[in-house]
Design a protein around this motif. Sequence first.
Motif, PDB file in Angstrom:
ATOM      1  N   ALA A   1       0.831  -1.207   0.000  1.00 30.30           N
ATOM      2  CA  ALA A   1       0.000   0.000   0.000  1.00 30.30           C
ATOM      3  C   ALA A   1       0.865   1.255   0.000  1.00 30.30           C
ATOM      4  O   ALA A   1       0.578   2.230  -0.712  1.00 30.30           O
ATOM      5  CB  ALA A   1      -0.929  -0.007   1.214  1.00 30.30           C
ATOM      6  N   VAL A   2       1.936   1.241   0.790  1.00 34.24           N
ATOM      7  CA  VAL A   2       2.850   2.387   0.828  1.00 34.24           C
ATOM      8  C   VAL A   2       3.546   2.548  -0.523  1.00 34.24           C
ATOM      9  O   VAL A   2       3.689   3.664  -1.040  1.00 34.24           O
ATOM     10  CB  VAL A   2       3.887   2.218   1.960  1.00 34.24           C
ATOM     11  CG1 VAL A   2       5.010   3.249   1.830  1.00 34.24           C
ATOM     12  CG2 VAL A   2       3.207   2.347   3.324  1.00 34.24           C
ATOM     13  N   LEU A   3       3.970   1.439  -1.113  1.00 35.00           N
ATOM     14  CA  LEU A   3       4.624   1.487  -2.422  1.00 35.00           C
ATOM     15  C   LEU A   3       3.709   2.128  -3.462  1.00 35.00           C
ATOM     16  O   LEU A   3       4.133   2.992  -4.243  1.00 35.00           O
ATOM     17  CB  LEU A   3       5.003   0.070  -2.851  1.00 35.00           C
ATOM     18  CG  LEU A   3       5.627  -0.089  -4.246  1.00 35.00           C
ATOM     19  CD1 LEU A   3       6.939   0.678  -4.337  1.00 35.00           C
ATOM     20  CD2 LEU A   3       5.844  -1.569  -4.556  1.00 35.00           C
ATOM     21  N   GLN A   4       2.456   1.729  -3.465  1.00 36.34           N
ATOM     22  CA  GLN A   4       1.516   2.272  -4.442  1.00 36.34           C
ATOM     23  C   GLN A   4       1.205   3.745  -4.159  1.00 36.34           C
ATOM     24  O   GLN A   4       0.995   4.533  -5.091  1.00 36.34           O
ATOM     25  CB  GLN A   4       0.253   1.418  -4.458  1.00 36.34           C
ATOM     26  CG  GLN A   4       0.522   0.021  -5.026  1.00 36.34           C
ATOM     27  CD  GLN A   4      -0.637  -0.938  -4.867  1.00 36.34           C
ATOM     28  OE1 GLN A   4      -1.554  -0.697  -4.080  1.00 36.34           O
ATOM     29  NE2 GLN A   4      -0.609  -2.038  -5.607  1.00 36.34           N
ATOM     30  N   ALA A   5       1.218   4.121  -2.881  1.00 37.49           N
ATOM     31  CA  ALA A   5       1.022   5.531  -2.531  1.00 37.49           C
ATOM     32  C   ALA A   5       2.204   6.371  -3.013  1.00 37.49           C
ATOM     33  O   ALA A   5       2.032   7.477  -3.538  1.00 37.49           O
ATOM     34  CB  ALA A   5       0.847   5.674  -1.020  1.00 37.49           C
ATOM     35  N   ILE A   6       3.405   5.835  -2.855  1.00 39.45           N
ATOM     36  CA  ILE A   6       4.604   6.531  -3.340  1.00 39.45           C
ATOM     37  C   ILE A   6       4.510   6.718  -4.852  1.00 39.45           C
ATOM     38  O   ILE A   6       4.826   7.783  -5.387  1.00 39.45           O
ATOM     39  CB  ILE A   6       5.872   5.735  -2.966  1.00 39.45           C
ATOM     40  CG1 ILE A   6       6.090   5.752  -1.449  1.00 39.45           C
ATOM     41  CG2 ILE A   6       7.098   6.305  -3.675  1.00 39.45           C
ATOM     42  CD1 ILE A   6       7.185   4.799  -0.979  1.00 39.45           C
ATOM     43  N   ALA A   7       4.060   5.672  -5.543  1.00 37.75           N
ATOM     44  CA  ALA A   7       3.935   5.750  -7.000  1.00 37.75           C
ATOM     45  C   ALA A   7       2.946   6.833  -7.415  1.00 37.75           C
ATOM     46  O   ALA A   7       3.122   7.482  -8.456  1.00 37.75           O
ATOM     47  CB  ALA A   7       3.496   4.395  -7.555  1.00 37.75           C
ATOM     48  N   ARG A   8       1.925   7.055  -6.604  1.00 47.98           N
ATOM     49  CA  ARG A   8       0.919   8.077  -6.931  1.00 47.98           C
ATOM     50  C   ARG A   8       1.393   9.481  -6.562  1.00 47.98           C
ATOM     51  O   ARG A   8       0.651  10.445  -6.738  1.00 47.98           O
ATOM     52  CB  ARG A   8      -0.400   7.764  -6.223  1.00 47.98           C
ATOM     53  CG  ARG A   8      -1.095   6.503  -6.735  1.00 47.98           C
ATOM     54  CD  ARG A   8      -2.534   6.417  -6.245  1.00 47.98           C
ATOM     55  NE  ARG A   8      -2.620   6.342  -4.800  1.00 47.98           N
ATOM     56  CZ  ARG A   8      -2.586   5.207  -4.100  1.00 47.98           C
ATOM     57  NH1 ARG A   8      -2.451   4.049  -4.740  1.00 47.98           N
ATOM     58  NH2 ARG A   8      -2.676   5.221  -2.786  1.00 47.98           N
ATOM     59  N   GLY A   9       2.621   9.579  -6.056  1.00 50.99           N
ATOM     60  CA  GLY A   9       3.196  10.888  -5.769  1.00 50.99           C
ATOM     61  C   GLY A   9       2.988  11.389  -4.359  1.00 50.99           C
ATOM     62  O   GLY A   9       3.273  12.553  -4.060  1.00 50.99           O
ATOM     63  N   HIS A  10       2.507  10.541  -3.455  1.00 55.84           N
ATOM     64  CA  HIS A  10       2.278  10.964  -2.077  1.00 55.84           C
ATOM     65  C   HIS A  10       3.592  11.219  -1.347  1.00 55.84           C
ATOM     66  O   HIS A  10       4.574  10.493  -1.528  1.00 55.84           O
ATOM     67  CB  HIS A  10       1.504   9.890  -1.302  1.00 55.84           C
ATOM     68  CG  HIS A  10       0.037   9.872  -1.575  1.00 55.84           C
ATOM     69  ND1 HIS A  10      -0.829  10.811  -1.066  1.00 55.84           N
ATOM     70  CD2 HIS A  10      -0.726   9.019  -2.310  1.00 55.84           C
ATOM     71  CE1 HIS A  10      -2.059  10.537  -1.458  1.00 55.84           C
ATOM     72  NE2 HIS A  10      -2.030   9.458  -2.227  1.00 55.84           N
ATOM     73  N   THR A  11       3.610  12.233  -0.510  1.00 49.96           N
ATOM     74  CA  THR A  11       4.695  12.424   0.449  1.00 49.96           C
ATOM     75  C   THR A  11       4.441  11.495   1.629  1.00 49.96           C
ATOM     76  O   THR A  11       3.379  10.858   1.720  1.00 49.96           O
ATOM     77  CB  THR A  11       4.729  13.870   0.951  1.00 49.96           C
ATOM     78  OG1 THR A  11       3.497  14.134   1.657  1.00 49.96           O
ATOM     79  CG2 THR A  11       4.872  14.851  -0.205  1.00 49.96           C
ATOM     80  N   ASN A  12       5.409  11.425   2.544  1.00 51.35           N
ATOM     81  CA  ASN A  12       5.189  10.613   3.745  1.00 51.35           C
ATOM     82  C   ASN A  12       3.942  11.076   4.491  1.00 51.35           C
ATOM     83  O   ASN A  12       3.138  10.267   4.961  1.00 51.35           O
ATOM     84  CB  ASN A  12       6.404  10.697   4.675  1.00 51.35           C
ATOM     85  CG  ASN A  12       7.566   9.855   4.179  1.00 51.35           C
ATOM     86  OD1 ASN A  12       7.470   9.187   3.157  1.00 51.35           O
ATOM     87  ND2 ASN A  12       8.675   9.897   4.903  1.00 51.35           N
ATOM     88  N   ALA A  13       3.769  12.399   4.577  1.00 51.41           N
ATOM     89  CA  ALA A  13       2.635  12.945   5.329  1.00 51.41           C
ATOM     90  C   ALA A  13       1.307  12.622   4.655  1.00 51.41           C
ATOM     91  O   ALA A  13       0.348  12.184   5.311  1.00 51.41           O
ATOM     92  CB  ALA A  13       2.797  14.454   5.485  1.00 51.41           C
ATOM     93  N   SER A  14       1.229  12.827   3.337  1.00 53.86           N
ATOM     94  CA  SER A  14      -0.046  12.581   2.652  1.00 53.86           C
ATOM     95  C   SER A  14      -0.349  11.090   2.553  1.00 53.86           C
ATOM     96  O   SER A  14      -1.507  10.672   2.630  1.00 53.86           O
ATOM     97  CB  SER A  14      -0.040  13.223   1.258  1.00 53.86           C
ATOM     98  OG  SER A  14       0.968  12.659   0.439  1.00 53.86           O
ATOM     99  N   ALA A  15       0.704  10.265   2.409  1.00 54.00           N
ATOM    100  CA  ALA A  15       0.492   8.813   2.398  1.00 54.00           C
ATOM    101  C   ALA A  15      -0.007   8.351   3.760  1.00 54.00           C
ATOM    102  O   ALA A  15      -0.900   7.494   3.853  1.00 54.00           O
ATOM    103  CB  ALA A  15       1.789   8.096   2.037  1.00 54.00           C
ATOM    104  N   ALA A  16       0.559   8.929   4.822  1.00 56.17           N
ATOM    105  CA  ALA A  16       0.138   8.568   6.176  1.00 56.17           C
ATOM    106  C   ALA A  16      -1.330   8.897   6.390  1.00 56.17           C
ATOM    107  O   ALA A  16      -2.094   8.091   6.942  1.00 56.17           O
ATOM    108  CB  ALA A  16       1.002   9.310   7.195  1.00 56.17           C
ATOM    109  N   GLU A  17      -1.737  10.082   5.929  1.00 55.69           N
ATOM    110  CA  GLU A  17      -3.136  10.483   6.087  1.00 55.69           C
ATOM    111  C   GLU A  17      -4.053   9.563   5.291  1.00 55.69           C
ATOM    112  O   GLU A  17      -5.113   9.147   5.769  1.00 55.69           O
ATOM    113  CB  GLU A  17      -3.308  11.931   5.621  1.00 55.69           C
ATOM    114  CG  GLU A  17      -4.722  12.460   5.805  1.00 55.69           C
ATOM    115  CD  GLU A  17      -4.850  13.918   5.400  1.00 55.69           C
ATOM    116  OE1 GLU A  17      -5.987  14.433   5.433  1.00 55.69           O
ATOM    117  OE2 GLU A  17      -3.824  14.530   5.049  1.00 55.69           O
ATOM    118  N   SER A  18      -3.636   9.220   4.079  1.00 57.00           N
ATOM    119  CA  SER A  18      -4.446   8.357   3.219  1.00 57.00           C
ATOM    120  C   SER A  18      -4.593   6.951   3.792  1.00 57.00           C
ATOM    121  O   SER A  18      -5.661   6.338   3.690  1.00 57.00           O
ATOM    122  CB  SER A  18      -3.815   8.288   1.825  1.00 57.00           C
ATOM    123  OG  SER A  18      -4.457   7.335   1.014  1.00 57.00           O
TER     124      SER A  18
END
Length: 209
Positions: free
Chosen positions: A149-166
Amino acid sequence: MKKRIVIADDHQFVSWSLAKALSVLEDVDIVGSATNGIEAIVEIRKTAPDCAILDYNMPGANGLEVFLESRRWSPATRFILLTGSTTPETLETLVRSGIHGVSLKDATETEIIDMVRRVLDGAIVVGASAARLMAATSDALALTDRELAVLQAIARGHTNASAAESLGISPKTVDSHRTSLMRKFAVGSTASLLVAAVRAGLVDPSSIR
């Protein structure tokens, strides 16, 4: 007696660079070259070299096809296959096929020379970057659901903060998963991580932002 080598690559500059690099080996002689797979088969059959260095992606016949055909006519020849871009699955197929040396083209001149020496001496050699890519795929199969899930969030351009919120976790946890992913894929940057993930089939290239 000098070891006789044939080089086959559809980019003449690559062939020239390989020949130049190998010129430091006093016991090696370049006896032929080819710019496509069909020429390579003809050249190997004609010269029966001690070693043939082949590009994987060539017109006419790819490096694997050249190997499979040429070993019928020149069974004593040892083969090294170089590729600029491929999948871990393809690398594993090449290794299983019986080719004596497999390397990505990002290998250094020193690594290529060392591979040629070792293959000529009878060793089976997989280049360091090719081995890392295959190992990364094995590790990728063991990714946790959260890491994926984190890998796919990174691919979508999320920062650590926005990935954490998502994902409903802390930024520190995201960073920990990012570090784990980079370790498993044996890479040192987010860009390299995404390239490895695409090659492993874990990320859709069209989703990368």
